[in-house]
Design an enzyme around this catalytic site. Structure first.
Site: not given
Length: 212
Positions: A33, A59-61
């Site tokens: 990530r 960027i989403s969790q």
């Protein structure tokens, strides 16, 4: 350090919250990530929250990425359209799971950077700049469609591009009142809906982003 952080993310953010898809957990345990966030946020890549990636996008969790992908109920080799590719992280996870990915991003700079990251990882993802509301009609139908931005309603073009039995996962609603929905196509005009609870996403905008 990053391997340990990734392992902690899997245990404390995903498995502890009920994510069970083994292929998904394996993929999120393999995809770095930190390679998908700006360098200044690399140390926070596995934090339990979204991070900025430029152009007003995030960027989403990790948990939200996992929740949305698990909701797709993917089978190996399925054709998946991602709307709102952003930095390319979700596309990387999907491709690592064995899906055939078509991705759309409205911001050219984000698309170019995502394309480079995915290529560097050896992941075959077709990614283009475009208006996510329109989907990718010439590549349809898709077994699954993942929309990583919130619409006021589900775009009709995306519903039309879903295969029979296909699943479309999208956040719907205004800021502060969004919910994650999955539509499963049961007939030409018949869709079964399931609500996965409240979420918070950037809006799904029309057109392509301005250069610069």
């Amino acid at each position: 350090m990053t391997d340990a952080a990734r392992a902690r993310m899997l245990e404390t953010q995903l498995i502890a919250r009920g994510i069970r898809d083994a292929a998904l957990l394996d993929a999120m345990g393999r995809v770095a990530r930190e390679a998908f966030v700006p360098a200044e946020f690399a140390a926070e890549a596995y934090a339990d929250g979204p991070l900025p990636i430029g152009a007003g996008q995030t960027i989403s969790q990790p948990y939200i990425v996992a929740l949305m992908i698990e909701a797709l109920a993917l089978r190996p080799g399925e054709r998946v359209l991602e709307v709102g590719a952003g930095c390319g992280y979700a596309a990387a996870v999907l491709a690592t799971m064995g899906a055939r990915i078509f991705a759309i991003e409205r911001h050219a700079a984000l698309a170019e950077a995502a394309r480079a990251r995915l290529a560097a990882l050896g992941l075959a993802v077709r990614l283009r700049v475009g208006d996510g509301h329109a989907g990718w009609p010439e590549a349809a139908p898709f077994d699954a469609i993942l929309v990583s931005a919130a619409g006021s309603a589900v775009p009709e073009a995306l519903k039309r591009q879903l295969a029979q039995g296909g699943r479309l996962v999208i956040p719907v609603g205004p800021p502060g009142g969004q919910t994650l929905l999955r539509l499963t196509r049961r007939g030409p005009e018949r869709f079964e809906s399931r609500d996965f609870g409240p979420v918070s996403f950037v809006p799904l905008l029309r057109g392509v982003g301005a250069a610069g």
